[in-house]
Enzyme design. Structure first.
Site, short mmCIF file in Angstrom:
data_model
loop_
_atom_site.label_atom_id
_atom_site.label_comp_id
_atom_site.label_asym_id
_atom_site.label_seq_id
_atom_site.Cartn_x
_atom_site.Cartn_y
_atom_site.Cartn_z
CB THR A 1 13.56 49.11 67.77
OG1 THR A 1 12.72 48.32 66.91
CG2 THR A 1 12.68 49.97 68.66
CG ASP A 2 18.64 46.81 66.35
OD1 ASP A 2 18.95 47.91 65.82
OD2 ASP A 2 19.32 46.26 67.24
CB CYS A 3 12.59 44.23 65.51
SG CYS A 3 12.29 44.87 67.15
CE1 TYR A 4 6.93 46.40 64.68
CE2 TYR A 4 8.44 45.50 66.33
CZ TYR A 4 7.25 45.43 65.61
OH TYR A 4 6.39 44.40 65.84
#
Lengths: 402, 138
Positions: A138-141
């Protein structure tokens, strides 16, 4: 005569508490009578050490750099499947899990040499565990792959959380068919070739507190060599079964869900086990202290193997097909003698739970209490008893429409 | 003096077609009972035989000497089937599975005794033992 847990704890702190195990209390009652023994004894310790399949752990690995979201991905520990249905780096892992490439029972009976229970034992022993994970990113992970060694000392939290342990009594398993069968109750030889049981009987925690008067949610216990707590009633908790006049269940009844810090525990009390033709599991040591608050509680702890009856079930037909029939009832003194008489035949018995280890657990717990290291707890809430109406129901199967 | 021993014999490839046991009977008057026999794929050792041998001590000793001279490796069975004491939890799952009854539950200590002199190396305990404490080292 009435004592409170606070009074008993005060005696424990002063090193004056009288503690005996659930085997010793039997002789004490025979010698001195219930009344005198109840005045004399403050705590009775119990213990059990057997395969307990609904056992598992959860842990938090800490975040990698860059971060990965394991939740919704796939995680393996030493190639054994873990459950990553939680947040980014929290993982649940069960004792019965197997590697994807284990042949299971494709060639029956399967060996089941290695699985979840063994990984848990190795983790507790301080061995490095190989974690391999894939995630969707994901964008954050952003990270999608992670392969790393894990060691229990580096984990943020490592918790044993067993949703069903310490069964109050259990089936005695036999095989009435003409061929050997391979079950979670061990290898059962044809035509009543053997009878396998799995309870510490007179030393087993819930058989010493048949109506859950002192064991409840929040009770501090011996768990896997460390300190744990009763978290809830276990799954399949079934207080409303046939009982003796003294209230001792004659069928599988109450169960405990237990929780504790895995980092305190030891591989001596959490042992990976393989049930030939069935699967893998974890042998767990549980010990529960029973505060002697009154004579009735003491009388319950003095229960003997002769007074505890188990139902003999045919695992070739009645068990798998959910039939209510039983082959008979036998008591634990008979089971522990090495042979029982069933349908006119002398049948040799095997135990799957270790009585000598159960005694050892009760002794360790006794020692902790005597040394003032282990204080008793007041239950936060009781376990559902007979009056609760709680019953273990079968699955109301409703076939999906095709 | 008569003796009765359980032994494991390892045969090199060149002896597999030789009537070695025949000579034990004919030349040394030894009585034998085959507990297990197999041809293995190990490069150095092509045949394995587990025997119970009975006879007079001096004849037995001579027989063993003959076996060794022929190139057969010989070992006592009790060295080959062992219990890993660190793994055994003394549950007792093995007790009813063992055909010759080599496992016995001590009613006092509630621990399982393994009498290796009764063992016939059938191997049934190996997979029946939940913590896998029994080991065969053929």
């Amino acid at each position: 005569m009435m004592k409170t847990i606070a009074e008993i704890n005060e005696k424990i702190r002063q090193g004056k508490a009288v503690v005996v195990n659930a085997e010793e209390v039997i002789d004490l009652v025979k010698e001195k009578g219930v009344k005198h023994a109840a005045q004399h004894v403050d705590v009775v310790t119990t213990g059990t050490f057997g395969p307990m399949c609904s056992s598992g752990i959860y842990f938090n690995t800490g975040h990698s750099k860059p971060r990965i979201k394991l939740g919704g991905g796939r995680v393996y520990l030493n190639d054994v499947l873990a459950y990553p249905g939680l947040a980014a780096v929290d993982v649940f892992f069960g004792a019965n899990a197997l590697p994807d490439d284990d042949p299971r029972n494709r060639v029956h009976p399967g060996d089941f040499n290695y699985g979840g229970g063994h990984v848990i034992e190795e983790l507790v022993a301080g061995k490095d565990i190989r974690m391999t994970a894939t995630a969707y990113g994901t964008d954050c992970y952003p990270r999608k792959r992670l392969e790393t060694w894990l060691n229990i000392k580096d984990l943020n939290e490592a918790v044993l959380f067993n949703i069903r342990n310490a069964y109050q009594n259990y089936n005695v398993a036999v095989n009435l068919s003409d061929k050997t069968i391979y079950t979670y109750m061990g290898v059962l030889k044809p035509r009543l070739g053997n009878a396998n049981y799995c309870s510490a009987g007179q030393l087993s925690p819930l058989l010493n507190d048949p109506h859950y008067r002192t064991i409840g949610i929040g009770t501090r216990i011996f768990l896997g060599g460390g300190i744990g707590y009763v978290a809830w009633q276990g799954t399949q908790h079934n207080p409303n079964v046939l009982r003796t006049e003294a209230g001792v269940p004659k069928r599988s009844a109450g169960t405990l869900a237990v929780i504790g810090d895995l980092k305190q525990m030891s591989p001596r009390w959490l042992v990976g086990a393989s049930m030939y033709g069935y699967g893998v599991t974890l042998t767990v040591g549980v010990g529960v202290p029973i505060p002697i608050l009154d004579e009735e509680i003491l009388r319950s702890t003095a229960v003997t193997d002769e007074e505890i009856y188990g139902a003999v079930i045919d695992y070739s037909d009645a068990y798998p097909n959910q039939k209510p029939d039983i082959v008979g009832e036998v008591n634990y003194a008979q089971l522990k003698s090495g042979t029982v008489k069933l349908q006119g035949k002398k049948v040799p018995t095997s135990s799957l739970s270790s009585y000598s280890r159960a005694v050892e657990i009760a002794e360790v717990l006794k020692d902790w209490i005597k040394r003032g290291e282990f204080l008793l707890t007041e239950a936060v809430a009781p376990l559902p008893g007979v009056e609760s109406g709680v019953a273990f129901k079968p699955l109301p199967e409703r076939p999906l429409e095709i | 003096m008569a003796v009765s021993k359980r032994v494991v014999l390892h045969f090199p490839k060149r002896l597999v077609e030789q009537p070695v046991i025949y000579h034990l009977v004919k030349d040394y008057n030894l009585e034998f009972n085959i507990l297990r026999a197999s041809i293995t794929a190990e490069p150095e050792e092509e045949g394995l035989l587990v025997l119970q041998l009975k006879g007079e001590q001096d004849e037995y000793d001579k027989g063993v000497k003959f076996l060794l001279k022929s190139g057969v490796k010989i070992q006592s069975l009790s060295q080959d089937v062992t219990r890993n004491e660190a793994r055994c939890t003394h549950c007792g799952a093995c007790v009813t599975i063992c055909p010759p009854g080599a496992f016995e539950l001590d009613l006092k200590t509630r621990q399982v005794r393994f009498n290796d002199e009764k063992c016939v190396a059938c191997g049934l305990c190996i997979k029946t033992c939940p913590p896998r404490a029994m080991e065969v080292h053929f």
